[in-house]
Design a protein around this motif. Structure first.
Motif, PDB file in Angstrom:
ATOM      1  N   MET A   1       0.840  -1.176   0.000  1.00  0.00           N
ATOM      2  CA  MET A   1       0.000   0.000   0.000  1.00  0.00           C
ATOM      3  C   MET A   1       0.888   1.243   0.000  1.00  0.00           C
ATOM      4  O   MET A   1       1.822   1.358   0.773  1.00  0.00           O
ATOM      5  N   THR A   2       0.591   2.166  -0.872  1.00  0.00           N
ATOM      6  CA  THR A   2       1.293   3.447  -0.908  1.00  0.00           C
ATOM      7  C   THR A   2       0.541   4.426  -0.015  1.00  0.00           C
ATOM      8  O   THR A   2      -0.686   4.546  -0.105  1.00  0.00           O
ATOM      9  N   LEU A   3       1.276   5.097   0.841  1.00  0.00           N
ATOM     10  CA  LEU A   3       0.651   6.093   1.702  1.00  0.00           C
ATOM     11  C   LEU A   3       0.474   7.388   0.922  1.00  0.00           C
ATOM     12  O   LEU A   3       1.391   7.846   0.254  1.00  0.00           O
ATOM     13  N   GLU A   4      -0.674   7.959   1.014  1.00  0.00           N
ATOM     14  CA  GLU A   4      -1.004   9.191   0.288  1.00  0.00           C
ATOM     15  C   GLU A   4      -0.924  10.378   1.232  1.00  0.00           C
ATOM     16  O   GLU A   4      -1.929  10.840   1.760  1.00  0.00           O
ATOM     17  N   TYR A   5       0.285  10.847   1.474  1.00  0.00           N
ATOM     18  CA  TYR A   5       0.480  11.928   2.425  1.00  0.00           C
ATOM     19  C   TYR A   5       0.373  13.310   1.797  1.00  0.00           C
ATOM     20  O   TYR A   5       0.228  14.290   2.501  1.00  0.00           O
ATOM     21  N   GLY A   6       0.507  13.419   0.484  1.00  0.00           N
ATOM     22  CA  GLY A   6       0.461  14.721  -0.157  1.00  0.00           C
ATOM     23  C   GLY A   6       1.822  15.377  -0.163  1.00  0.00           C
ATOM     24  O   GLY A   6       2.836  14.753   0.150  1.00  0.00           O
ATOM     25  N   PRO A   7       1.862  16.667  -0.501  1.00  0.00           N
ATOM     26  CA  PRO A   7       3.156  17.362  -0.612  1.00  0.00           C
ATOM     27  C   PRO A   7       3.769  17.691   0.751  1.00  0.00           C
ATOM     28  O   PRO A   7       3.050  17.885   1.731  1.00  0.00           O
ATOM     29  N   ILE A   8       5.100  17.742   0.784  1.00  0.00           N
ATOM     30  CA  ILE A   8       5.809  18.226   1.973  1.00  0.00           C
ATOM     31  C   ILE A   8       5.730  19.746   1.946  1.00  0.00           C
ATOM     32  O   ILE A   8       6.089  20.383   0.962  1.00  0.00           O
ATOM     33  N   THR A   9       5.238  20.325   3.035  1.00  0.00           N
ATOM     34  CA  THR A   9       5.062  21.779   3.093  1.00  0.00           C
ATOM     35  C   THR A   9       5.857  22.438   4.206  1.00  0.00           C
ATOM     36  O   THR A   9       5.875  23.661   4.299  1.00  0.00           O
ATOM     37  N   GLN A  10       6.513  21.627   5.056  1.00  0.00           N
ATOM     38  CA  GLN A  10       7.228  22.207   6.191  1.00  0.00           C
ATOM     39  C   GLN A  10       8.364  21.284   6.624  1.00  0.00           C
ATOM     40  O   GLN A  10       8.223  20.062   6.567  1.00  0.00           O
ATOM     41  N   ILE A  11       9.456  21.899   7.069  1.00  0.00           N
ATOM     42  CA  ILE A  11      10.560  21.202   7.717  1.00  0.00           C
ATOM     43  C   ILE A  11      10.709  21.855   9.081  1.00  0.00           C
ATOM     44  O   ILE A  11      10.697  23.086   9.187  1.00  0.00           O
ATOM     45  N   ALA A  12      10.856  21.023  10.130  1.00  0.00           N
ATOM     46  CA  ALA A  12      10.871  21.578  11.489  1.00  0.00           C
ATOM     47  C   ALA A  12      12.041  21.047  12.301  1.00  0.00           C
ATOM     48  O   ALA A  12      12.420  19.885  12.174  1.00  0.00           O
ATOM     49  N   TRP A  13      12.560  21.914  13.159  1.00  0.00           N
ATOM     50  CA  TRP A  13      13.633  21.608  14.087  1.00  0.00           C
ATOM     51  C   TRP A  13      13.125  21.820  15.502  1.00  0.00           C
ATOM     52  O   TRP A  13      12.308  22.709  15.749  1.00  0.00           O
ATOM     53  N   VAL A  14      13.650  21.034  16.435  1.00  0.00           N
ATOM     54  CA  VAL A  14      13.429  21.292  17.850  1.00  0.00           C
ATOM     55  C   VAL A  14      14.743  21.819  18.402  1.00  0.00           C
ATOM     56  O   VAL A  14      15.825  21.327  18.061  1.00  0.00           O
ATOM     57  N   SER A  15      14.637  22.844  19.228  1.00  0.00           N
ATOM     58  CA  SER A  15      15.810  23.574  19.696  1.00  0.00           C
ATOM     59  C   SER A  15      15.726  23.819  21.196  1.00  0.00           C
ATOM     60  O   SER A  15      14.638  23.838  21.769  1.00  0.00           O
ATOM     61  N   THR A  16      16.870  24.032  21.803  1.00  0.00           N
ATOM     62  CA  THR A  16      16.902  24.475  23.201  1.00  0.00           C
ATOM     63  C   THR A  16      17.128  25.986  23.284  1.00  0.00           C
ATOM     64  O   THR A  16      17.080  26.556  24.364  1.00  0.00           O
ATOM     65  N   ASP A  17      17.363  26.628  22.116  1.00  0.00           N
ATOM     66  CA  ASP A  17      17.575  28.072  22.050  1.00  0.00           C
ATOM     67  C   ASP A  17      17.044  28.558  20.707  1.00  0.00           C
ATOM     68  O   ASP A  17      17.758  28.587  19.708  1.00  0.00           O
TER      69      ASP A  17
END
Length: 163
Positions: free
Chosen positions: A1-17
């Motif tokens: 089964m292919t997952l239909e997630y759609g386009p990537i619209t964001q890249i995110a980082w977690v930070s301490t600062d």
């Protein structure tokens, strides 16, 4: 089964600062002005973490590189997928966000493939989101998001400021 997630619209980082991460990404990648949302609260009525009501606060900052949204998250209080990541990995790339055309179907497909929802919630009628394990895709987490018109308009204003 292919997952239909759609386009990537964001890249995110977690930070301490978050301020230092804003400066680093702006310097290294030419990212424009950041829109900071300090002390953003996620309470038990709007968010679940590992199936239980969540109660946490984070600083969030948004900008764009061309049409790709960049998000920075600095946990401030409480336990969440963001504190889990910091405890396990330290600061760094946290997730990519897809916008599926059918949010509920995408969640059902992921769950059927053995990728349970780790954290999910809604920001009023503005958006719904769900994080699943992204290890299979080579990132810590994958976020699926359903963006409503009011949030889309807010994102347009962030994009315009970042230019």
């Amino acid at each position: 089964m292919t997952l239909e997630y759609g386009p990537i619209t964001q890249i995110a980082w977690v930070s301490t600062d978050i301020a230092a991460t804003e400066r680093m990404l702006s310097r290294q990648f030419g990212v424009g002005e950041w829109t900071r949302l300090p002390d953003t609260s996620f309470g038990p009525q709007m968010c679940r973490y590992r199936g239980e009501p969540a109660d946490f606060t984070a600083h969030i900052s948004l900008s764009y590189s061309a049409d790709m949204q960049l998000e920075l998250i600095e946990p401030v209080r409480g336990t969440s997928i963001y504190t889990e990541f910091l405890d396990r990995c330290g600061p760094g790339l946290h997730h990519v966000c897809f916008e599926p055309s059918d949010f509920d179907t995408a969640i059902a497909q992921a769950t059927a493939r053995g990728l349970p929802v780790i954290q999910d919630g809604a920001v009023g009628q503005m958006m719904r989101f769900a994080y699943i394990d992204g290890a299979e895709a080579g990132v810590p987490y994958v976020e699926l998001a359903e963006i409503g018109p009011a949030m889309r308009e807010f994102y347009r204003s962030v994009h315009d400021r970042a230019r």
